[in-house]
Design a protein around this motif. Sequence first.
Motif, PDB file in Angstrom:
ATOM      1  N   ALA A   1       0.804  -1.219   0.000  1.00  0.00           N
ATOM      2  CA  ALA A   1       0.000   0.000   0.000  1.00  0.00           C
ATOM      3  C   ALA A   1       0.841   1.276   0.000  1.00  0.00           C
ATOM      4  CB  ALA A   1      -0.973  -0.019   1.180  1.00  0.00           C
ATOM      5  N   PRO A   2       1.800   1.423   0.903  1.00  0.00           N
ATOM      6  CA  PRO A   2       2.559   2.678   0.882  1.00  0.00           C
ATOM      7  C   PRO A   2       3.394   2.843  -0.382  1.00  0.00           C
ATOM      8  CG  PRO A   2       3.403   1.170   2.570  1.00  0.00           C
ATOM      9  CD  PRO A   2       2.137   0.588   2.069  1.00  0.00           C
ATOM     10  N   ARG A   3       3.921   1.758  -0.904  1.00  0.00           N
ATOM     11  CA  ARG A   3       4.706   1.834  -2.144  1.00  0.00           C
ATOM     12  C   ARG A   3       3.813   2.250  -3.296  1.00  0.00           C
ATOM     13  NH1 ARG A   3       7.857  -3.952  -1.220  1.00  0.00           N
ATOM     14  NH2 ARG A   3       9.354  -3.161   0.325  1.00  0.00           N
ATOM     15  N   ARG A   4       2.637   1.646  -3.340  1.00  0.00           N
ATOM     16  CA  ARG A   4       1.696   1.962  -4.397  1.00  0.00           C
ATOM     17  C   ARG A   4       1.236   3.419  -4.297  1.00  0.00           C
ATOM     18  NH1 ARG A   4      -2.524  -1.162  -7.407  1.00  0.00           N
ATOM     19  NH2 ARG A   4      -4.127   0.362  -7.916  1.00  0.00           N
ATOM     20  N   ARG A   5       1.016   3.877  -3.092  1.00  0.00           N
ATOM     21  CA  ARG A   5       0.560   5.245  -2.893  1.00  0.00           C
ATOM     22  C   ARG A   5       1.610   6.257  -3.353  1.00  0.00           C
ATOM     23  NH1 ARG A   5      -2.651   9.243  -3.469  1.00  0.00           N
ATOM     24  NH2 ARG A   5      -2.736  10.745  -1.752  1.00  0.00           N
ATOM     25  N   VAL A   6       2.883   5.990  -3.028  1.00  0.00           N
ATOM     26  CA  VAL A   6       3.941   6.914  -3.446  1.00  0.00           C
ATOM     27  C   VAL A   6       4.090   6.902  -4.957  1.00  0.00           C
ATOM     28  CG1 VAL A   6       6.423   7.379  -3.332  1.00  0.00           C
ATOM     29  CG2 VAL A   6       5.153   6.869  -1.243  1.00  0.00           C
ATOM     30  N   LEU A   7       4.010   5.723  -5.551  1.00  0.00           N
ATOM     31  CA  LEU A   7       4.077   5.661  -7.016  1.00  0.00           C
ATOM     32  C   LEU A   7       2.918   6.434  -7.635  1.00  0.00           C
ATOM     33  CD1 LEU A   7       5.275   4.667  -9.642  1.00  0.00           C
ATOM     34  CD2 LEU A   7       4.092   2.477  -9.312  1.00  0.00           C
ATOM     35  N   GLU A   8       1.737   6.298  -7.054  1.00  0.00           N
ATOM     36  CA  GLU A   8       0.568   7.028  -7.538  1.00  0.00           C
ATOM     37  C   GLU A   8       0.814   8.535  -7.492  1.00  0.00           C
ATOM     38  OE1 GLU A   8      -2.862   6.582  -5.000  1.00  0.00           O
ATOM     39  OE2 GLU A   8      -4.253   6.914  -6.671  1.00  0.00           O
ATOM     40  N   LEU A   9       1.345   9.003  -6.374  1.00  0.00           N
ATOM     41  CA  LEU A   9       1.613  10.440  -6.250  1.00  0.00           C
ATOM     42  C   LEU A   9       2.607  10.909  -7.304  1.00  0.00           C
ATOM     43  CD1 LEU A   9       1.824  10.744  -2.369  1.00  0.00           C
ATOM     44  CD2 LEU A   9       0.059  11.738  -3.843  1.00  0.00           C
ATOM     45  N   LEU A  10       3.614  10.095  -7.563  1.00  0.00           N
ATOM     46  CA  LEU A  10       4.601  10.477  -8.579  1.00  0.00           C
ATOM     47  C   LEU A  10       3.957  10.508  -9.964  1.00  0.00           C
ATOM     48  CD1 LEU A  10       7.762   8.457  -7.471  1.00  0.00           C
ATOM     49  CD2 LEU A  10       7.379  10.920  -7.266  1.00  0.00           C
ATOM     50  N   LEU A  11       3.150   9.499 -10.257  1.00  0.00           N
ATOM     51  CA  LEU A  11       2.543   9.420 -11.587  1.00  0.00           C
ATOM     52  C   LEU A  11       1.540  10.555 -11.810  1.00  0.00           C
ATOM     53  CD1 LEU A  11       1.975   5.557 -11.781  1.00  0.00           C
ATOM     54  CD2 LEU A  11       3.511   6.896 -13.243  1.00  0.00           C
ATOM     55  N   GLU A  12       0.865  10.962 -10.757  1.00  0.00           N
ATOM     56  CA  GLU A  12      -0.113  12.049 -10.876  1.00  0.00           C
ATOM     57  C   GLU A  12       0.539  13.398 -11.135  1.00  0.00           C
ATOM     58  OE1 GLU A  12      -3.645  10.516  -7.797  1.00  0.00           O
ATOM     59  OE2 GLU A  12      -2.099  11.929  -7.149  1.00  0.00           O
ATOM     60  N   SER A  13       1.786  13.509 -10.738  1.00  0.00           N
ATOM     61  CA  SER A  13       2.434  14.828 -10.790  1.00  0.00           C
ATOM     62  C   SER A  13       2.964  15.125 -12.186  1.00  0.00           C
ATOM     63  CB  SER A  13       3.578  14.880  -9.795  1.00  0.00           C
ATOM     64  OG  SER A  13       4.679  14.171 -10.331  1.00  0.00           O
ATOM     65  N   ASN A  14       3.198  16.393 -12.432  1.00  0.00           N
ATOM     66  CA  ASN A  14       3.735  16.790 -13.728  1.00  0.00           C
ATOM     67  C   ASN A  14       5.154  17.336 -13.612  1.00  0.00           C
ATOM     68  OD1 ASN A  14       3.288  19.176 -12.485  1.00  0.00           O
ATOM     69  ND2 ASN A  14       1.789  19.939 -13.942  1.00  0.00           N
ATOM     70  N   SER A  15       5.731  17.226 -12.431  1.00  0.00           N
ATOM     71  CA  SER A  15       7.092  17.732 -12.252  1.00  0.00           C
ATOM     72  C   SER A  15       7.752  16.951 -11.117  1.00  0.00           C
ATOM     73  CB  SER A  15       7.057  19.224 -11.926  1.00  0.00           C
ATOM     74  OG  SER A  15       6.352  19.424 -10.716  1.00  0.00           O
ATOM     75  N   PRO A  16       9.060  17.058 -10.989  1.00  0.00           N
ATOM     76  CA  PRO A  16       9.751  16.306  -9.943  1.00  0.00           C
ATOM     77  C   PRO A  16       9.208  16.650  -8.566  1.00  0.00           C
ATOM     78  CG  PRO A  16      11.324  17.203 -11.509  1.00  0.00           C
ATOM     79  CD  PRO A  16       9.999  17.808 -11.837  1.00  0.00           C
ATOM     80  N   GLN A  17       9.015  15.632  -7.758  1.00  0.00           N
ATOM     81  CA  GLN A  17       8.437  15.827  -6.433  1.00  0.00           C
ATOM     82  C   GLN A  17       9.498  15.648  -5.359  1.00  0.00           C
ATOM     83  OE1 GLN A  17       4.751  16.374  -5.908  1.00  0.00           O
ATOM     84  NE2 GLN A  17       5.486  17.128  -7.883  1.00  0.00           N
ATOM     85  N   LYS A  18       9.514  16.574  -4.409  1.00  0.00           N
ATOM     86  CA  LYS A  18      10.398  16.467  -3.257  1.00  0.00           C
ATOM     87  C   LYS A  18       9.844  15.426  -2.290  1.00  0.00           C
ATOM     88  CE  LYS A  18      12.831  20.469  -3.826  1.00  0.00           C
ATOM     89  NZ  LYS A  18      14.271  20.667  -3.597  1.00  0.00           N
ATOM     90  N   ALA A  19      10.724  14.796  -1.544  1.00  0.00           N
ATOM     91  CA  ALA A  19      10.287  13.770  -0.597  1.00  0.00           C
ATOM     92  C   ALA A  19       9.249  14.326   0.378  1.00  0.00           C
ATOM     93  CB  ALA A  19      11.489  13.219   0.172  1.00  0.00           C
ATOM     94  N   TYR A  20       9.449  15.537   0.852  1.00  0.00           N
ATOM     95  CA  TYR A  20       8.520  16.079   1.839  1.00  0.00           C
ATOM     96  C   TYR A  20       7.218  16.554   1.207  1.00  0.00           C
ATOM     97  CZ  TYR A  20      11.185  15.311   6.067  1.00  0.00           C
ATOM     98  OH  TYR A  20      11.812  14.714   7.142  1.00  0.00           O
ATOM     99  N   ASP A  21       7.204  16.779  -0.087  1.00  0.00           N
ATOM    100  CA  ASP A  21       5.933  17.003  -0.788  1.00  0.00           C
ATOM    101  C   ASP A  21       5.119  15.715  -0.764  1.00  0.00           C
ATOM    102  OD1 ASP A  21       6.800  19.544  -1.395  1.00  0.00           O
ATOM    103  OD2 ASP A  21       7.411  19.042  -3.447  1.00  0.00           O
TER     104      ASP A  21
END
Lengths: 160, 160
Positions: free
Chosen positions: A40-60
């Motif tokens: 679940a947490p791995r999938r959630r982080v991947l989801e957040l990355l895929l949803e984004s349109n630019s590089p995401q900071k860890a704390y974002d």
Amino acid sequence: MGAECHHPDGVHPGLKGSALNHALGAAEQRCAATQERLTAPRRRVLELLLESNSPQKAYDLIAAFGAHGEPAKPPTVYRALEFLERLGFAHRIESLNAYVPCRIDGQSHRAAFLICDCCGAAEEFEPDFTAQLSAAAKAGYQVSTITLEARGRCAACSAG
Amino acid sequence: MGAECHHPDGVHPGLKGSALNHALGAAEQRCAATQERLTAPRRRVLELLLESNSPQKAYDLIAAFGAHGEPAKPPTVYRALEFLERLGFAHRIESLNAYVPCRIDGQSHRAAFLICDCCGAAEEFEPDFTAQLSAAAKAGYQVSTITLEARGRCAACSAG
DNA sequence: GCCGGTTATGTTATCTCATAACAGAAGGTG
DNA sequence: CACCTTCTGTTATGAGATAACATAACCGGC
Ligand SMILES: [Zn+2]
Ligand SMILES: [Zn+2]
Ligand SMILES: [Zn+2]
Ligand SMILES: [Zn+2]
């Protein structure tokens, strides 16, 4: 996001709806094929990355992790990122301290990035490291990984 | 320094005595030629980098800055590093959060590094970025800087 | 010499980024 | 179930970097 102009972020639109589900499903399948677990947490982080349109900071990612605004604890996200990098689902951009989902199909691979200092876009491309690997071999080095990050301006920002 | 074996650090011996003074004098001259000032803290940080045989962390430099064990304040060292990078006297290695003195003569240039994960050596080489610049141009990017960091094992550590 | 703009430094505080350490839960195997 | 391994939750802390502002040094013209 840029320091010098106001173009919209990025060149990748960020996935939504069925495209997002499809990408996550494909990741599940690739994990299943190698006995790895897209928890679940791995999938959630991947989801957040895929949803984004630019590089995401860890704390974002930490801030956006919870469904109702609750942040994650840092190790939760850092562990997920470590996993996603190991399997080639995400890449870290060292010069930004940020992460992007892999935009190139196929198994884990050498990555390289074109990063726009104006709009913040980070475009992955398939690098030809022939010249550098040859230089490394001449120096007696056994190379395991290479990171290449080119900074500059994307086509849109050069025009603007 | 390596995680896996115990080879001595690095491939650069670190400068001492007259070789060190000569290098610092050359830096003075290059600064004078361009109306830049190699002030005391900048010179001290460059000296620390030149004396070392492996990439130095900012806080290592901060700790070693004072003549009698007194550390510097962080901005002192970070400002000096910014100056040294700008003039091409030093390079930051992103994947290590560390700094090295430039080991290649001449004006500021594109740098690339071979980094040994075993002994910690970081060897600078002159990269041929033809292939990557061509890929960037095809994508419409105007590239200003490129960083390349290859991780692996140096000749000595591969043999050992 | 000394004024005034510019560049560099000193200092305090704070911010961002990342991991150590350990307890507990979940999954897989015989 | 008993066991081992992997993953997660939680607390705390370590490592890396910068904002903001006051002071000082440098350099030109006068
Ligand atoms: Zn990729
Ligand atoms: Zn752009
Ligand atoms: Zn160099
Ligand atoms: Zn080595």
